[in-house]
Design a protein around this motif. Structure first.
Motif, PDB file in Angstrom:
ATOM      1  N   ASP A  15       0.824  -1.202   0.000  1.00  0.00           N
ATOM      2  CA  ASP A  15       0.000   0.000   0.000  1.00  0.00           C
ATOM      3  C   ASP A  15       0.864   1.260   0.000  1.00  0.00           C
ATOM      4  O   ASP A  15       0.446   2.300  -0.515  1.00  0.00           O
ATOM      5  N   LEU A 182     -14.686   3.083   2.089  1.00  0.00           N
ATOM      6  CA  LEU A 182     -13.825   4.082   2.714  1.00  0.00           C
ATOM      7  C   LEU A 182     -14.557   4.572   3.963  1.00  0.00           C
ATOM      8  O   LEU A 182     -15.638   5.150   3.871  1.00  0.00           O
ATOM      9  N   ARG A 196     -13.008  -4.865   0.793  1.00  0.00           N
ATOM     10  CA  ARG A 196     -11.874  -4.101   1.304  1.00  0.00           C
ATOM     11  C   ARG A 196     -12.361  -2.845   2.018  1.00  0.00           C
ATOM     12  O   ARG A 196     -13.181  -2.112   1.469  1.00  0.00           O
ATOM     13  N   THR A 198     -10.917   0.648   3.867  1.00  0.00           N
ATOM     14  CA  THR A 198      -9.821   1.543   4.244  1.00  0.00           C
ATOM     15  C   THR A 198     -10.411   2.582   5.195  1.00  0.00           C
ATOM     16  O   THR A 198     -11.442   3.175   4.895  1.00  0.00           O
TER      17      THR A 198
ATOM     18  N   TYR B 205      -6.881   8.056  -1.079  1.00  0.00           N
ATOM     19  CA  TYR B 205      -7.560   6.879  -0.518  1.00  0.00           C
ATOM     20  C   TYR B 205      -8.418   6.200  -1.587  1.00  0.00           C
ATOM     21  O   TYR B 205      -8.514   4.979  -1.641  1.00  0.00           O
ATOM     22  N   GLU B 208      -6.142   4.277  -3.969  1.00  0.00           N
ATOM     23  CA  GLU B 208      -5.718   2.993  -3.413  1.00  0.00           C
ATOM     24  C   GLU B 208      -6.831   1.945  -3.611  1.00  0.00           C
ATOM     25  O   GLU B 208      -6.570   0.815  -4.027  1.00  0.00           O
TER      26      GLU B 208
END
Lengths: 217, 217
Positions: A15, A182, A196, A198, B205, B208
């Motif tokens: 990352d 996110l 995923r 983040t 972000y 990514e």
């Protein structure tokens, strides 16, 4: 140029490397702005206060495309990074939580640019539903999350709810088929395998400044 | 324990290391929450999906304080990181730009916690001045910036204005004696020598996530 894609093993790329590719993309855009067509890793490092060996190493993951002694074509470099990061297509974003942060992100430049598009902002508060955000989107009822994800082909869910609602919304996003989340809520959220998440922690930026304030750099 | 401070040469510590110290601090807080008192770099790496060699290397900058075969005392480790990052005292924050993002940051957890305190939020728009934010602060006139910085001993200025005002506000903050600036406006701002500016780019972000969407990880 498309052939290099076959060589990428994403599990070999950290990352941190991905984050640096974002930085290189900003640098390359700046070079294009000022009319520079070719750049060596040394020049790029000097101009943007980066590490030239690191630049070469990061870009070497993706095969050789710099010419020794000449450097990279700035436009080719941009195109490579854009393809590596998958920015050559539009990713659709759904924001859940229409408070100040969610509303701010609706019209944050970058969240609705070439590669990303905010296609909806949801809330469960009746006083917010059907009111317009400054970006011109109408806030919709979060009870409609699954339908909206499906109809608008959402790939990225953004959580800007209070901490108390974040885990439930994360699960609803995953159930609706959103593959990437996110999270801005100040709490750890867990998504099912294959999704995923983040988390964004803005305090890290303050901590970095605090370090420098403390050590006088 | 205070003596290790003398050994830190801040110029030898990269921003990446500082960022990882913030991550370790979150991990250590989590260990304390669940009642763990001692941790090895291997255990910490496994539990939080980090690199144990990197942990040892990062913490070695600051002298030896892990015991071989036993690991770190979690509370000592926390104390060390807190001191290194300078979080053992309060840093006062002034936010300029009371739109959605500035307002959101006023009550963002972490911006007003143990180590940081938002002491004011300013705007130049008369319709915003003297209105309360959800966090209970009254928006004040940005014409008073210099006085407020001086009276409230502000160390960190946060820019959440539109891009068009950001450079001017950055200069005003520097002129008023603010040593550290966090810029959220989508534009590069330049501060005079000796003033540190960190720009926050939330798009990284998304980029990514886009990488992982593209490469199926």
């Amino acid at each position: 140029m498309a052939s290099y894609k076959r060589h990428i093993d994403p599990s070999s790329i950290s990352d941190l490397t991905i984050g640096r590719l974002s930085v290189y993309l900003r640098c390359v855009d700046r070079l294009i702005e000022v009319g520079i067509e070719t750049v060596s890793s040394q020049e790029m490092a000097k101009r943007f206060n980066l590490n030239s060996a690191q630049i070469r190493k990061d870009l070497a993951y993706f095969g050789e495309f710099g010419v020794r002694g000449v450097g990279y074509s700035v436009r080719d470099l941009r195109q490579y990074i854009v393809e590596i990061l998958g920015l050559d297509r539009e990713r659709r974003i759904l924001i859940v939580g229409a408070g100040n942060l969610g509303t701010a992100l609706c019209h944050y430049s970058g969240f609705s640019g070439d590669s990303f598009l905010v296609v909806g902002v949801l809330d469960c508060d009746p006083s917010r539903i059907n009111t317009p955000t400054p970006a011109g989107l109408l806030v919709e009822d979060s009870a409609r999350l699954a339908d909206i994800v499906d109809q608008r082909r959402v790939e990225i869910g953004v959580i800007t709810t209070p901490a108390s609602a974040a885990q439930r919304i994360c699960q609803e996003m995953a159930d609706a088929g959103i593959p990437s989340i996110l999270n801005f809520a100040p709490i750890r959220v867990k998504a099912p395998e294959g999704v995923r998440v983040t988390s964004v922690d803005l305090k890290v930026y303050l901590e970095e400044l605090s370090f420098h304030l403390t050590h006088g750099r």
